[in-house]
Design an enzyme around this catalytic site. Sequence first.
Site, short mmCIF file in Angstrom:
data_model
loop_
_atom_site.label_atom_id
_atom_site.label_comp_id
_atom_site.label_asym_id
_atom_site.label_seq_id
_atom_site.Cartn_x
_atom_site.Cartn_y
_atom_site.Cartn_z
N ARG A 26 23.38 43.32 44.53
CA ARG A 26 25.09 42.38 44.72
C ARG A 26 24.93 41.20 45.73
NH1 ARG A 26 30.31 43.59 43.01
NH2 ARG A 26 30.63 45.49 42.00
N ARG A 30 30.04 38.25 45.97
CA ARG A 30 31.09 37.92 47.05
C ARG A 30 30.64 37.57 48.47
NH1 ARG A 30 32.43 44.54 46.31
NH2 ARG A 30 30.36 44.79 46.06
N ARG A 39 33.32 30.34 42.39
CA ARG A 39 34.08 30.65 41.94
C ARG A 39 36.12 30.12 41.79
NH1 ARG A 39 34.62 35.50 40.34
NH2 ARG A 39 36.25 35.49 39.90
N ASP A 75 28.73 41.82 34.53
CA ASP A 75 29.19 43.21 35.21
C ASP A 75 28.87 44.31 33.78
OD1 ASP A 75 31.33 43.79 37.03
OD2 ASP A 75 31.64 44.81 35.20
N TYR A 150 34.95 54.31 33.49
CA TYR A 150 35.65 53.41 33.24
C TYR A 150 36.94 53.40 31.47
CZ TYR A 150 33.77 51.22 37.72
OH TYR A 150 33.76 51.68 38.06
#
Length: 339
Positions: A26, A30, A39, A75, A150
């Site tokens: 990561r 973010r 973004r 992702d 998921y």
Amino acid sequence: MSTHDSAFLKACRREPVPHTPVWFMRQAGRALPEYRKLREGNQMLDACATPDLVTEITLQPVRRYGVDAAIFFSDIVVPLKAIGVDLDIVPGVGPVVAQPIRSAQDLERLRALTPEDVPYITESVRNLVGELGSTPLIGFAGAPFTLASYLVEGGPSKNHAATKALMYGQPELWADLLDRLATITLAFLRVQIDAGASAVQLFDSWVGALPAKDYRAYVQPHSARVLAAVSDVPRIHFGVGTGELLHDMGQAGADVVGVDWRVPLSEAVPRIGPGKAVQGNLDPTLVFAPDDVIARKVRETLEEGKAAEGHVFNLGHGVLPETDPDKLLRVVELVHAGL
Ligand code: CP3
């Protein structure tokens, strides 16, 4: 400018290195202000399908930190979306699947993935490989168990209860589900390798929910099929809370076993066994500690990593959103200096 002689690929191949290579799960995303700016106004899944954005976002941490490898910005649910599964990434929640997969009929929605389904992945990887020069690009995908979680739960889950109920209660349906996911995953990795990725990481983030015996019975053969299909590049295999599974995850066919922060590398190495490199494992919360503590823990991690035939420095899981990028820059400097 070949990536072949990079410290990262040498460590993956368990060859001597000029310095311990380091990258962060990561690292793109973010925690970076320049990422958040780019973004603005884009949905995550739209951003993943826009090569200019993917390229720039992937490069941002390489420029800022001088890490030894880039991780492709995407992702794990992108290949599922690409074959038509109705899902979305909901801000603050994560991936949400409109109709969870629970029956044999539901499985028909999981067709194989072809390169034509993901032209933006090929284009993004090609762009990146051109821009990165001698810095390797790591491609990645979600492993069958984590993707199944998921799809079966319909979204993020703490206990994976519906997933495990299906696995234990309907083993034939489970095997069919994981077989289809393995086929999708290996095709998604193959697209990235064929476009120039130098290594791949298979994320089985949530498989630590299983005991080793059940991992071997219900998961490992499918992950092994994925890893065997991409043996032309170094393969990293990582999950969270996998202290009891490290050996079996290595035996699934990884060249490098990723370790979370719960098991010191010096203890992980004998569990994994010979013939493997390790990746990890600074606690991602450590960046909130005082600088001298960060430095001490980096040093400890480097020391413990010496037990391994090859060590790629990383965090024990992804960079947390609140992380101060300057602290990660400092970690990179410490790792490279071997201090
Ligand atoms: O940086 C960001 O968090 C913003 C972009 C974003 C990603 N995924 C990037 C990503 C967002 C909003 C998501 C959604 C998402 N997908 C979530 C919730 C959001 C969050 O902040 O975590 C989750 C849990 C997923 C599912 C997922 N994606 C898993 C389980 C993994 C494997 C890695 C892990 O954290 O265990 C991913 C991979 C992923 N998502 C990567 C990126 C850039 C690639 C790997 C990496 O960079 O290390």
